[in-house]
Design a protein around this motif. Structure first.
Motif, short mmCIF file in Angstrom:
data_model
loop_
_atom_site.label_atom_id
_atom_site.label_comp_id
_atom_site.label_asym_id
_atom_site.label_seq_id
_atom_site.Cartn_x
_atom_site.Cartn_y
_atom_site.Cartn_z
N THR A 190 8.20 -6.30 -1.56
CA THR A 190 7.53 -7.00 -0.34
C THR A 190 8.24 -6.83 1.07
O THR A 190 7.68 -6.60 2.08
CB THR A 190 7.35 -8.65 -0.53
N LYS A 191 9.62 -6.68 1.00
CA LYS A 191 10.46 -6.56 2.24
C LYS A 191 10.28 -5.04 2.46
O LYS A 191 10.25 -4.93 3.51
CB LYS A 191 11.71 -6.73 1.72
N ALA A 193 7.56 -3.53 1.91
CA ALA A 193 6.11 -2.93 2.80
C ALA A 193 6.46 -2.97 4.22
O ALA A 193 5.52 -2.57 4.97
CB ALA A 193 5.19 -4.06 2.20
N GLU A 194 7.52 -3.64 4.54
CA GLU A 194 7.68 -3.78 6.19
C GLU A 194 8.09 -2.65 6.77
O GLU A 194 7.98 -1.82 7.97
CB GLU A 194 8.80 -4.59 6.80
N ILE A 195 8.77 -1.29 5.94
CA ILE A 195 9.18 -0.15 6.37
C ILE A 195 8.05 0.80 6.90
O ILE A 195 7.14 1.10 6.10
CB ILE A 195 9.75 0.62 5.25
N LYS A 196 8.08 1.37 8.35
CA LYS A 196 6.85 1.99 8.74
C LYS A 196 7.33 3.64 8.38
O LYS A 196 6.53 4.33 8.42
CB LYS A 196 6.85 1.81 10.24
N ASN A 228 10.06 1.86 -1.26
CA ASN A 228 9.24 2.74 -0.22
C ASN A 228 10.27 3.80 0.49
O ASN A 228 10.10 4.33 1.48
CB ASN A 228 8.87 1.88 0.94
N VAL A 317 16.92 -2.86 7.39
CA VAL A 317 15.94 -3.83 6.76
C VAL A 317 16.55 -4.90 5.50
O VAL A 317 16.17 -5.89 5.56
CB VAL A 317 14.67 -2.93 6.12
#
Length: 319
Positions: A190-191, A193-196, A228, A317
């Motif tokens: 979930t965390k 998923a914030e990575i762009k 990710n 992150v």
């Protein structure tokens, strides 16, 4: 008269308290009996192990010998620390293993194992073929030998935990452990998923002159996907000898080393490697050594290995 009244009251309270203690002890004993009955109900148990053999375990094991660190870590995580009486020379976690009898390394000492009189020996598919004669000697004297699967991904680790849990009467704890592992992994995902901007990563599992890395269908490749990150060797299969020119061309953002336990200052050695000066990871000094055991042992700590990788690759992150 008043004094007599208080004495009687105190006596009644004391009797009530003692009765309560008696009930409490009775309840504890009843619960213990229920647990013991449940354990008896679980046995005998028959399990088809990784060597395709059906292993019958007559009673709940009270003395266990583990031939490989991953099995040991699973056993301890299931609350079987007291039952484990022997471990391999390579075992180093948890700290309590240092107090256990050592039974040898890749070639274990079967006489030593037999002398410990175990109710169960936890073997492993990765070494079982080379230890066939020694394992057969254990079986010949009546010791149940369970060959645990050589897990190559998270689902197979869960299978290993379930197998050991079933063999030791700890199936419920095994399910709880797996659930906890899955929860932590889901939180990391979930965390992540914030990575762009996904980073390209090279993992080195051995140093120069023969550098090996990890391709697809390995733990570490799966770990990188959870957070990710892109494994630049994912186009190849398994554990592969690294083509340095090919890795340089892929230009990783981060280089992870896993051999700091036997190579001094591994990150510095990579940073000074000739021909790599223009690689992003080198220019930005993004070379990090992590604990090898937590990313290679197929046990409960692989989740910690994912966290280690996450913090090394995306420190902004995963603080």
């Amino acid at each position: 008269m008043k004094r007599l009244h208080w004495l009687l009251l105190a006596l009644l309270l004391t009797i009530g308290g003692l009765a309560g203690c008696g009930e409490s002890k009775d309840q504890v004993q009843k619960e213990k009996n229920v647990e013991e009955k449940a354990e008896v109900k679980d046995f005998p148990v028959s399990i088809k192990d990784a060597s395709d053999q059906v292993v019958k375990i007559e009673k709940k094991p009270e003395k266990i010998v583990s031939l490989i660190p991953s099995n040991t870590e699973i056993a301890f995580a299931l609350g079987l620390g007291d039952e484990v009486v022997g471990v391999s020379d390579f075992d180093n976690y948890p700290e309590e293993v240092n107090k256990k009898e050592k039974i040898g390394g890749m070639e274990f000492n079967q006489e030593k194992v037999i002398s410990l009189k175990p109710d169960l020996v936890l073997a492993h598919a990765s070494t079982a073929l080379n230890s066939q004669a020694a394992l057969q000697q254990l079986k010949d004297v009546g010791i149940p030998v369970l060959v645990v699967n050589d897990a190559q991904n998270f689902e197979q680790v869960y299978d290993s935990i379930k197998m050991i849990g079933k063999a030791t009467g700890q199936s419920e704890n095994a399910e709880k452990l797996i659930a906890a592992m899955k929860k932590r992994l889901a939180e990391l995902k979930t965390k992540a998923a914030e990575i762009k901007e996904k980073k390209k990563v090279l993992i080195e599992v051995s140093p120069e002159p023969e550098i090996y890395t990890t391709g697809k269908n390995t733990f570490m490749n799966e770990m990188l996907s959870w957070i990710n990150a892109e494994n630049i060797a994912a186009d190849q299969e398994g554990w592969i000898k690294m083509d340095q020119e090919a890795m340089i061309q892929k230009n990783p953002d981060v280089i992870i080393t896993t051999y700091g336990y036997y190579v001094e200052n591994p990150a510095e050695k990579v940073l000074s490697r000739k021909g790599w000066e223009n690689v992003k990871a080198i220019k930005n000094k993004q070379v990090i050594d992590i604990n090898s055991d937590r990313v290679t042992r197929s046990g409960p700590r692989i989740v910690e290995g994912v966290e280690d990788l996450a913090k090394a690759i995306y420190p902004e992150v995963f603080k």
